[in-house]
Scaffold this motif. Structure first.
Motif, PDB file in Angstrom:
ATOM      1  N   CYS A  35       0.797  -1.185  -0.026  1.00  0.00           N
ATOM      2  CA  CYS A  35       0.045  -0.004  -0.082  1.00  0.00           C
ATOM      3  C   CYS A  35       0.851   1.355  -0.160  1.00  0.00           C
ATOM      4  N   GLY A  36       1.864   1.162   0.932  1.00  0.00           N
ATOM      5  CA  GLY A  36       2.798   2.576   0.661  1.00  0.00           C
ATOM      6  C   GLY A  36       1.971   3.527   1.379  1.00  0.00           C
ATOM      7  N   GLU A  37       1.902   4.688   0.580  1.00  0.00           N
ATOM      8  CA  GLU A  37       1.269   5.889   0.979  1.00  0.00           C
ATOM      9  C   GLU A  37      -0.249   5.943   0.592  1.00  0.00           C
ATOM     10  N   ARG A  38      -0.734   4.725  -0.248  1.00  0.00           N
ATOM     11  CA  ARG A  38      -2.021   4.889  -0.637  1.00  0.00           C
ATOM     12  C   ARG A  38      -2.700   3.823   0.319  1.00  0.00           C
ATOM     13  N   ARG A  39      -3.228   4.428   1.424  1.00  0.00           N
ATOM     14  CA  ARG A  39      -3.722   3.580   2.610  1.00  0.00           C
ATOM     15  C   ARG A  39      -5.085   3.126   2.746  1.00  0.00           C
ATOM     16  N   ASN A  40      -5.260   2.500   1.509  1.00  0.00           N
ATOM     17  CA  ASN A  40      -6.614   1.850   1.382  1.00  0.00           C
ATOM     18  C   ASN A  40      -6.380   0.451   0.724  1.00  0.00           C
ATOM     19  N   LEU A  41      -6.956  -0.602   1.276  1.00  0.00           N
ATOM     20  CA  LEU A  41      -6.619  -2.027   1.243  1.00  0.00           C
ATOM     21  C   LEU A  41      -8.144  -2.719   0.885  1.00  0.00           C
ATOM     22  N   LEU A  42      -8.241  -3.179  -0.296  1.00  0.00           N
ATOM     23  CA  LEU A  42      -9.352  -4.188  -0.487  1.00  0.00           C
ATOM     24  C   LEU A  42      -9.173  -5.469  -0.263  1.00  0.00           C
ATOM     25  N   VAL A  43     -10.197  -6.063   0.482  1.00  0.00           N
ATOM     26  CA  VAL A  43     -10.010  -7.331   1.281  1.00  0.00           C
ATOM     27  C   VAL A  43     -11.532  -7.969   0.918  1.00  0.00           C
ATOM     28  N   GLN A  44     -11.362  -9.618   0.960  1.00  0.00           N
ATOM     29  CA  GLN A  44     -12.486 -10.139   0.945  1.00  0.00           C
ATOM     30  C   GLN A  44     -13.300  -9.936   2.226  1.00  0.00           C
ATOM     31  N   HIS A  45     -14.666  -9.754   2.409  1.00  0.00           N
ATOM     32  CA  HIS A  45     -15.293  -9.538   3.633  1.00  0.00           C
ATOM     33  C   HIS A  45     -14.931 -10.873   4.401  1.00  0.00           C
ATOM     34  N   GLU A  46     -14.789 -11.923   3.747  1.00  0.00           N
ATOM     35  CA  GLU A  46     -14.753 -13.181   4.648  1.00  0.00           C
ATOM     36  C   GLU A  46     -13.043 -13.638   5.033  1.00  0.00           C
ATOM     37  N   ALA A  47     -12.384 -12.600   4.847  1.00  0.00           N
ATOM     38  CA  ALA A  47     -10.774 -12.933   4.811  1.00  0.00           C
ATOM     39  C   ALA A  47     -10.378 -13.092   6.175  1.00  0.00           C
ATOM     40  N   HIS A  48      -9.490 -13.949   6.661  1.00  0.00           N
ATOM     41  CA  HIS A  48      -8.776 -14.043   7.852  1.00  0.00           C
ATOM     42  C   HIS A  48      -8.113 -12.524   8.442  1.00  0.00           C
ATOM     43  N   LEU A  49      -7.570 -12.076   7.314  1.00  0.00           N
ATOM     44  CA  LEU A  49      -7.050 -10.636   7.175  1.00  0.00           C
ATOM     45  C   LEU A  49      -7.913  -9.626   8.071  1.00  0.00           C
ATOM     46  N   TYR A  50      -9.291  -9.735   7.353  1.00  0.00           N
ATOM     47  CA  TYR A  50     -10.302  -8.715   7.724  1.00  0.00           C
ATOM     48  C   TYR A  50     -10.978  -9.151   9.237  1.00  0.00           C
ATOM     49  N   TRP A  51     -11.186 -10.237   9.612  1.00  0.00           N
ATOM     50  CA  TRP A  51     -11.741 -10.820  10.877  1.00  0.00           C
ATOM     51  C   TRP A  51     -10.956 -11.293  11.877  1.00  0.00           C
ATOM     52  N   ASP A  52      -9.848 -11.736  11.584  1.00  0.00           N
ATOM     53  CA  ASP A  52      -9.028 -12.709  12.910  1.00  0.00           C
ATOM     54  C   ASP A  52      -7.765 -12.229  13.038  1.00  0.00           C
ATOM     55  N   GLU A  53      -7.347 -11.170  12.398  1.00  0.00           N
ATOM     56  CA  GLU A  53      -5.893 -10.645  12.658  1.00  0.00           C
ATOM     57  C   GLU A  53      -5.854  -9.387  13.550  1.00  0.00           C
ATOM     58  N   GLY A  54      -6.653  -9.116  14.517  1.00  0.00           N
ATOM     59  CA  GLY A  54      -6.909  -8.138  15.617  1.00  0.00           C
ATOM     60  C   GLY A  54      -6.934  -6.485  15.001  1.00  0.00           C
ATOM     61  N   MET A  91      -9.230  -0.908   5.586  1.00  0.00           N
ATOM     62  CA  MET A  91      -9.648  -1.994   5.035  1.00  0.00           C
ATOM     63  C   MET A  91     -10.882  -1.971   4.583  1.00  0.00           C
ATOM     64  N   ILE A  92     -11.201  -2.048   3.011  1.00  0.00           N
ATOM     65  CA  ILE A  92     -12.411  -2.118   2.309  1.00  0.00           C
ATOM     66  C   ILE A  92     -12.767  -3.475   2.076  1.00  0.00           C
ATOM     67  N   PRO A  93     -13.972  -3.882   2.774  1.00  0.00           N
ATOM     68  CA  PRO A  93     -14.319  -5.354   2.381  1.00  0.00           C
ATOM     69  C   PRO A  93     -15.231  -5.390   1.259  1.00  0.00           C
ATOM     70  N   VAL A  94     -15.003  -6.502   0.526  1.00  0.00           N
ATOM     71  CA  VAL A  94     -16.056  -7.002  -0.583  1.00  0.00           C
ATOM     72  C   VAL A  94     -16.415  -8.204  -0.673  1.00  0.00           C
ATOM     73  N   ALA A  95     -17.627  -8.317  -1.148  1.00  0.00           N
ATOM     74  CA  ALA A  95     -18.255  -9.509  -1.310  1.00  0.00           C
ATOM     75  C   ALA A  95     -18.486 -10.512  -0.302  1.00  0.00           C
ATOM     76  N   PRO A  96     -19.317  -9.939   0.878  1.00  0.00           N
ATOM     77  CA  PRO A  96     -19.686 -10.644   1.884  1.00  0.00           C
ATOM     78  C   PRO A  96     -20.436 -11.933   1.691  1.00  0.00           C
ATOM     79  N   GLY A  97     -20.099 -13.172   2.333  1.00  0.00           N
ATOM     80  CA  GLY A  97     -20.499 -14.269   2.221  1.00  0.00           C
ATOM     81  C   GLY A  97     -20.002 -15.233   1.051  1.00  0.00           C
ATOM     82  N   LYS A  98     -18.953 -14.497   0.371  1.00  0.00           N
ATOM     83  CA  LYS A  98     -18.475 -15.161  -0.844  1.00  0.00           C
ATOM     84  C   LYS A  98     -16.950 -15.454  -0.732  1.00  0.00           C
ATOM     85  N   ALA A  99     -16.390 -16.669  -1.000  1.00  0.00           N
ATOM     86  CA  ALA A  99     -15.106 -17.020  -1.042  1.00  0.00           C
ATOM     87  C   ALA A  99     -14.481 -16.354  -2.276  1.00  0.00           C
ATOM     88  N   ASN A 100     -15.159 -16.211  -3.354  1.00  0.00           N
ATOM     89  CA  ASN A 100     -14.550 -15.802  -4.689  1.00  0.00           C
ATOM     90  C   ASN A 100     -15.174 -14.290  -4.819  1.00  0.00           C
TER      91      ASN A 100
END
Length: 394
Positions: free
Chosen positions: A123-142, A153-162
């Motif tokens: 990300c560097g200085e562009r401090r916005n990160l797209l992640v899956q809504h169900e990702a470990h990074l979004y839910w489980d890493e404090g 963190m901007i979550p996308v596609a809730p309830g979906k792996a893909n």
């Protein structure tokens, strides 16, 4: 028991039991001594060389077995590292860089740290990160990316792996059109397989679309491939080809490579050099990592071939269950190593006892459904013997 950093703590149980006796309730208040004792849980049968454990990502191993394996591997030659330099750690880093098709790789004590440093650098200085809504990074890493690196963190596609490419494109377009100043997306992180979606993966074709879109907009890409190697043997899957789509790749080494802890982060030389510096900054430069790198180094050779064999055996079992009647197999779409089996009342009768007698471990039935994880331990017994233990009488 799969050996990991959580189960390592169980080695302290005897000491804890001794300490607890010093603080018995009767020593503090006579009324507490009258409380009915809580029944101890039934001890689990010890693991053997033929134990088939269909309840996790890796074959079971006890702490004692792990120590014995370390002693065996230590006898083969030099292994020690000094602050993650030299010995088995450096050799393992080179090995994993080659397996993943990347220029360099760095050992990390945890996958959480590897994930966080990767997205921080991308990300560097562009401090916005797209992640899956169900990702470990979004839910489980404090909320690590937000707290430690100031990333939104901007979550996308809730309830979906893909996450559909259309949804990602729409989010990127919207971010670019934000009033006055655009929301600058620095990176897209994709987890595959996705733990919270029962090991469903992002298929190669879809991952290729996502990463191509990211490159066209100068956005970095990170693969949380914690369980990536568990896709070995699925149609058209190749580790190097999949990893080639992404700038950085993280792989766990304690989930299926026999290590008690640890992770690998791979990418280009300059980025991994920066990652190693930040590993120190964030407290991850431990004194020694050889005790994790050494067993993982031994296990990674031939893993893809072995797991492909395990997948074939698991398919034989699932097909046999479906054909036997009373079992309805429910495969996870784009799955890795997890499947569900609905078990009829007739087949369920005596099933736990039959499996225990055959030294097969599973999770208990839940409303008539059994969740089965497949790993290399399925190769410890012939497929027809495993099937017979499940089927029992007609």
């Amino acid at each position: 028991m799969n050996l990991d950093r959580r189960n390592f703590l169980r080695a302290a149980v005897p000491a804890a039991a001794t300490a607890s006796s010093l603080f018995a309730a009767s020593a503090w208040h006579p009324l507490l001594a009258q409380t009915a004792p809580v029944a101890a849980p039934t001890p689990e049968a010890p693991y053997t060389d033929i134990t088939v454990a269909l309840n996790g990502d890796s074959p079971p191993i006890t702490n004692e077995q792990h120590i014995a394996e370390l002693v065996r591997l230590m006898a083969k030659g030099a292994y020690a590292d000094n602050y993650l330099k030299g010995g088995a750690v450096t050799e393992f880093e080179r090995k994993m860089a080659a397996l993943l098709g990347k220029e360099d790789a760095a050992f990390f004590p945890t996958g959480t740290l590897a994930n966080n440093i990767a997205v921080r650098l991308l990300c560097g200085e562009r401090r916005n990160l797209l992640v899956q809504h169900e990702a470990h990074l979004y839910w489980d890493e404090g909320q690590g990316p937000s707290i430690l690196s100031g990333l939104n963190m901007i979550p996308v596609a809730p309830g979906k792996a893909n996450p559909p490419i259309e949804e990602i494109a729409a989010v990127l377009d919207l971010a670019a059109k934000t009033a006055y100043y655009p929301t600058r997306i620095g990176a897209i992180s994709i987890e595959s397989p996705v733990r919270r979606q029962n090991g469903a993966c992002v298929p190669y074709a879809e991952a290729a679309k996502i990463t191509a879109l990211a490159r066209s907009r100068n956005i970095g890409t990170h693969l949380d491939g914690s369980r990536l190697f568990l896709l070995s043997g699925t149609p058209n899957f190749q580790v190097k080809s999949y990893c080639a789509l992404f700038d950085t790749v993280f792989v766990s080494i304690y989930k299926f490579l026999g290590a008690p802890f640890g992770a690998i982060l791979a990418g280009k030389n300059d980025l991994i050099a920066q990652a190693k510096e930040l590993r120190h900054t964030f407290g991850g430069l431990i004194d020694h990592g050889w005790m994790a790198a050494l067993p993982a180094l031994a296990a990674c050779d031939g893993f893809e071939a072995r797991f492909t064999q395990a997948r074939a055996a698991s398919e034989q079992l699932l097909n046999g269950l479906q054909a036997a009647g009373g079992f309805t197999v429910q495969r996870v779409e784009n799955g890795s190593n997890i499947n569900f089996v609905q078990v009829s009342a007739l087949r369920a009768a005596g099933l736990p006892e039959r499996l225990a007698k055959a030294d097969i471990r599973t999770l208990p039935l839940n409303n008539g459904a059994m969740k089965l994880w497949f790993n290399e331990s399925i190769l410890r017994q012939p497929a027809d013997r495993i099937l017979a233990a499940f089927v029992g009488r007609a």
